[in-house]
Design a protein around this motif. Sequence first.
Motif, PDB file in Angstrom:
ATOM      1  N   THR A   1       0.817  -1.220   0.000  1.00  0.00           N
ATOM      2  CA  THR A   1       0.000   0.000   0.000  1.00  0.00           C
ATOM      3  C   THR A   1       0.848   1.266   0.000  1.00  0.00           C
ATOM      4  O   THR A   1       0.327   2.367   0.119  1.00  0.00           O
ATOM      5  N   LEU A   2       2.150   1.110  -0.173  1.00  0.00           N
ATOM      6  CA  LEU A   2       3.030   2.271  -0.286  1.00  0.00           C
ATOM      7  C   LEU A   2       2.846   2.964  -1.631  1.00  0.00           C
ATOM      8  O   LEU A   2       2.401   2.368  -2.608  1.00  0.00           O
ATOM      9  N   VAL A   3       3.241   4.216  -1.659  1.00  0.00           N
ATOM     10  CA  VAL A   3       3.349   4.948  -2.925  1.00  0.00           C
ATOM     11  C   VAL A   3       4.755   5.517  -2.975  1.00  0.00           C
ATOM     12  O   VAL A   3       5.099   6.420  -2.221  1.00  0.00           O
ATOM     13  N   THR A   4       5.602   4.957  -3.837  1.00  0.00           N
ATOM     14  CA  THR A   4       6.992   5.400  -3.894  1.00  0.00           C
ATOM     15  C   THR A   4       7.235   6.263  -5.120  1.00  0.00           C
ATOM     16  O   THR A   4       6.571   6.120  -6.147  1.00  0.00           O
ATOM     17  N   SER A   5       8.225   7.146  -4.986  1.00  0.00           N
ATOM     18  CA  SER A   5       8.553   8.034  -6.098  1.00  0.00           C
ATOM     19  C   SER A   5       9.127   7.261  -7.276  1.00  0.00           C
ATOM     20  O   SER A   5       9.037   7.706  -8.424  1.00  0.00           O
ATOM     21  N   ILE A   6       9.707   6.095  -7.016  1.00  0.00           N
ATOM     22  CA  ILE A   6      10.320   5.329  -8.106  1.00  0.00           C
ATOM     23  C   ILE A   6       9.263   4.878  -9.097  1.00  0.00           C
ATOM     24  O   ILE A   6       9.363   5.128 -10.311  1.00  0.00           O
ATOM     25  N   LEU A   7       8.222   4.211  -8.612  1.00  0.00           N
ATOM     26  CA  LEU A   7       7.187   3.726  -9.529  1.00  0.00           C
ATOM     27  C   LEU A   7       6.452   4.876 -10.204  1.00  0.00           C
ATOM     28  O   LEU A   7       5.985   4.745 -11.329  1.00  0.00           O
ATOM     29  N   LYS A   8       6.363   6.004  -9.519  1.00  0.00           N
ATOM     30  CA  LYS A   8       5.633   7.152 -10.071  1.00  0.00           C
ATOM     31  C   LYS A   8       6.473   7.954 -11.052  1.00  0.00           C
ATOM     32  O   LYS A   8       5.973   8.373 -12.114  1.00  0.00           O
TER      33      LYS A   8
ATOM     34  N   ARG B   1       7.761   8.673   6.096  1.00  0.00           N
ATOM     35  CA  ARG B   1       6.452   9.334   6.201  1.00  0.00           C
ATOM     36  C   ARG B   1       5.859   9.607   4.824  1.00  0.00           C
ATOM     37  O   ARG B   1       4.655   9.437   4.609  1.00  0.00           O
ATOM     38  N   SER B   2       6.688  10.013   3.882  1.00  0.00           N
ATOM     39  CA  SER B   2       6.201  10.306   2.542  1.00  0.00           C
ATOM     40  C   SER B   2       5.731   9.033   1.836  1.00  0.00           C
ATOM     41  O   SER B   2       4.631   8.991   1.278  1.00  0.00           O
ATOM     42  N   SER B   3       6.544   7.996   1.869  1.00  0.00           N
ATOM     43  CA  SER B   3       6.204   6.765   1.157  1.00  0.00           C
ATOM     44  C   SER B   3       4.988   6.082   1.757  1.00  0.00           C
ATOM     45  O   SER B   3       4.204   5.449   1.036  1.00  0.00           O
ATOM     46  N   ALA B   4       4.820   6.194   3.080  1.00  0.00           N
ATOM     47  CA  ALA B   4       3.765   5.447   3.772  1.00  0.00           C
ATOM     48  C   ALA B   4       2.505   6.271   4.020  1.00  0.00           C
ATOM     49  O   ALA B   4       1.620   5.818   4.746  1.00  0.00           O
ATOM     50  N   ARG B   5       2.384   7.431   3.400  1.00  0.00           N
ATOM     51  CA  ARG B   5       1.252   8.289   3.735  1.00  0.00           C
ATOM     52  C   ARG B   5      -0.085   7.613   3.413  1.00  0.00           C
ATOM     53  O   ARG B   5      -1.053   7.746   4.180  1.00  0.00           O
ATOM     54  N   HIS B   6      -0.157   6.869   2.305  1.00  0.00           N
ATOM     55  CA  HIS B   6      -1.411   6.181   1.976  1.00  0.00           C
ATOM     56  C   HIS B   6      -1.652   5.009   2.917  1.00  0.00           C
ATOM     57  O   HIS B   6      -2.798   4.698   3.251  1.00  0.00           O
ATOM     58  N   THR B   7      -0.570   4.366   3.348  1.00  0.00           N
ATOM     59  CA  THR B   7      -0.692   3.291   4.327  1.00  0.00           C
ATOM     60  C   THR B   7      -1.239   3.839   5.639  1.00  0.00           C
ATOM     61  O   THR B   7      -2.122   3.217   6.264  1.00  0.00           O
ATOM     62  N   PHE B   8      -0.760   5.002   6.060  1.00  0.00           N
ATOM     63  CA  PHE B   8      -1.265   5.613   7.289  1.00  0.00           C
ATOM     64  C   PHE B   8      -2.741   5.972   7.157  1.00  0.00           C
ATOM     65  O   PHE B   8      -3.518   5.829   8.105  1.00  0.00           O
ATOM     66  N   HIS B   9      -3.137   6.471   5.986  1.00  0.00           N
ATOM     67  CA  HIS B   9      -4.554   6.780   5.768  1.00  0.00           C
ATOM     68  C   HIS B   9      -5.398   5.512   5.898  1.00  0.00           C
ATOM     69  O   HIS B   9      -6.505   5.542   6.462  1.00  0.00           O
ATOM     70  N   LEU B  10      -4.877   4.409   5.372  1.00  0.00           N
ATOM     71  CA  LEU B  10      -5.583   3.129   5.493  1.00  0.00           C
ATOM     72  C   LEU B  10      -5.723   2.745   6.962  1.00  0.00           C
ATOM     73  O   LEU B  10      -6.811   2.362   7.413  1.00  0.00           O
ATOM     74  N   PHE B  11      -4.637   2.845   7.712  1.00  0.00           N
ATOM     75  CA  PHE B  11      -4.683   2.500   9.130  1.00  0.00           C
ATOM     76  C   PHE B  11      -5.727   3.368   9.855  1.00  0.00           C
ATOM     77  O   PHE B  11      -6.504   2.875  10.672  1.00  0.00           O
ATOM     78  N   GLU B  12      -5.716   4.660   9.534  1.00  0.00           N
ATOM     79  CA  GLU B  12      -6.643   5.555  10.208  1.00  0.00           C
ATOM     80  C   GLU B  12      -8.084   5.227   9.843  1.00  0.00           C
ATOM     81  O   GLU B  12      -8.992   5.273  10.694  1.00  0.00           O
ATOM     82  N   SER B  13      -8.321   4.847   8.594  1.00  0.00           N
ATOM     83  CA  SER B  13      -9.687   4.600   8.128  1.00  0.00           C
ATOM     84  C   SER B  13     -10.325   3.385   8.795  1.00  0.00           C
ATOM     85  O   SER B  13     -11.553   3.319   8.917  1.00  0.00           O
ATOM     86  N   VAL B  14      -9.513   2.420   9.227  1.00  0.00           N
ATOM     87  CA  VAL B  14     -10.088   1.226   9.860  1.00  0.00           C
ATOM     88  C   VAL B  14     -10.023   1.291  11.376  1.00  0.00           C
ATOM     89  O   VAL B  14     -10.486   0.371  12.059  1.00  0.00           O
ATOM     90  N   GLY B  15      -9.453   2.349  11.928  1.00  0.00           N
ATOM     91  CA  GLY B  15      -9.447   2.519  13.372  1.00  0.00           C
ATOM     92  C   GLY B  15      -8.184   2.108  14.084  1.00  0.00           C
ATOM     93  O   GLY B  15      -8.160   2.041  15.321  1.00  0.00           O
ATOM     94  N   VAL B  16      -7.092   1.843  13.343  1.00  0.00           N
ATOM     95  CA  VAL B  16      -5.848   1.426  13.990  1.00  0.00           C
ATOM     96  C   VAL B  16      -5.384   2.481  14.986  1.00  0.00           C
ATOM     97  O   VAL B  16      -4.976   2.168  16.115  1.00  0.00           O
ATOM     98  N   LEU B  17      -5.450   3.747  14.601  1.00  0.00           N
ATOM     99  CA  LEU B  17      -4.916   4.806  15.458  1.00  0.00           C
ATOM    100  C   LEU B  17      -5.837   5.139  16.632  1.00  0.00           C
ATOM    101  O   LEU B  17      -5.465   5.922  17.514  1.00  0.00           O
ATOM    102  N   ASP B  18      -7.028   4.533  16.643  1.00  0.00           N
ATOM    103  CA  ASP B  18      -7.938   4.737  17.769  1.00  0.00           C
ATOM    104  C   ASP B  18      -7.698   3.738  18.886  1.00  0.00           C
ATOM    105  O   ASP B  18      -8.247   3.891  19.986  1.00  0.00           O
ATOM    106  N   VAL B  19      -6.901   2.711  18.622  1.00  0.00           N
ATOM    107  CA  VAL B  19      -6.588   1.716  19.645  1.00  0.00           C
ATOM    108  C   VAL B  19      -5.707   2.351  20.722  1.00  0.00           C
ATOM    109  O   VAL B  19      -4.837   3.179  20.412  1.00  0.00           O
TER     110      VAL B  19
END
Length: 305
Positions: free
Chosen positions: A167-174, A274-292
């Motif tokens: 679920t990463l977004v890296t500058s290389i692939l982009k 932080r840059s590469s994992a920003r979409h991963t963090f959004h995913l975690f937040e959307s399912v409630g990981v950061l609310d634990v």
Amino acid sequence: MGSPLDGWYEKAGVRTDPRRVIGDELEAGKTLFPEKLIPYLDHPLVRALDPRQRFALVTRHLYQYMLFTMHFETSVVNRAAGRIADGTSGLHLPSSVRLDAYKIYCDEAYHALYSLDVVEQVSGATGIETPDYDFAPFLGRLDAIGAEVLPGEPVLVQLLQVVVFETLVTSILKDIPKDPFVVGTVREVVRDHAEDEGRHHAYFAAFFKELWQGMSPALRVRAARCLPELVSRSLTPDLVPVRTSLGAAGLGDAAVREIVTDCYAPEQLRRGVRSSARHTFHLFESVGVLDVAGARDAFTSAGLL
């Protein structure tokens, strides 16, 4: 809802893409890897090298990227995809989800194949030897997270690893496919990879929601507190090949240490994570990981939020 792998038989690279073959673009002065994406290439000690050594550094950086991709796809992604596909993930999944995991398994094996193919072609065209590449230390470091912070859950750790990476977004692939200064074969291979990975990203984002919902409340707490370390270690670059390549360019041990210290400082690495994992963090937040309980503090303490 449809699956991101719908149309796989018509769209997947392993089904439709031709073999990418190195042409004569090197003679036209094109580069094998974007120089702006090589952290140490603009360091004063590296700028002082002669053009042949700098070209060799760029070439070895391409080798490093492709060989890491080859090993990672087969040793990490396909390890988890195989568990999802064969029913040993610990989740009760529909057959369609398991079949899609096998499609990803085929994709990743093909990515490994053409990554090595590019390395062999470039080595033959340039005469620059492919250095030995040992993936075992990186994999061991990745798996050690489970023993340290999520003991007793080796399968869950493997599944979390693949969710993080896919679920990463890296500058290389982009960026590489759009860079006209990069050899066409490299741009095409990375574009092929990126197109497949877009579908994999959507698949593993949906898979993580199922995985998270299937955990007990107590296991969610343990997993949430494990994730910051998993993300950090997953995205921290392996510097052994970097040091080896700089040494092969004729730089002494002191110079290599200076370059690595200057170009891979801890805060620079954290910014990259932080840059590469920003979409991963959004995913975690959307399912409630950061609310634990304790999760947000753990991510903040790791410098990821």
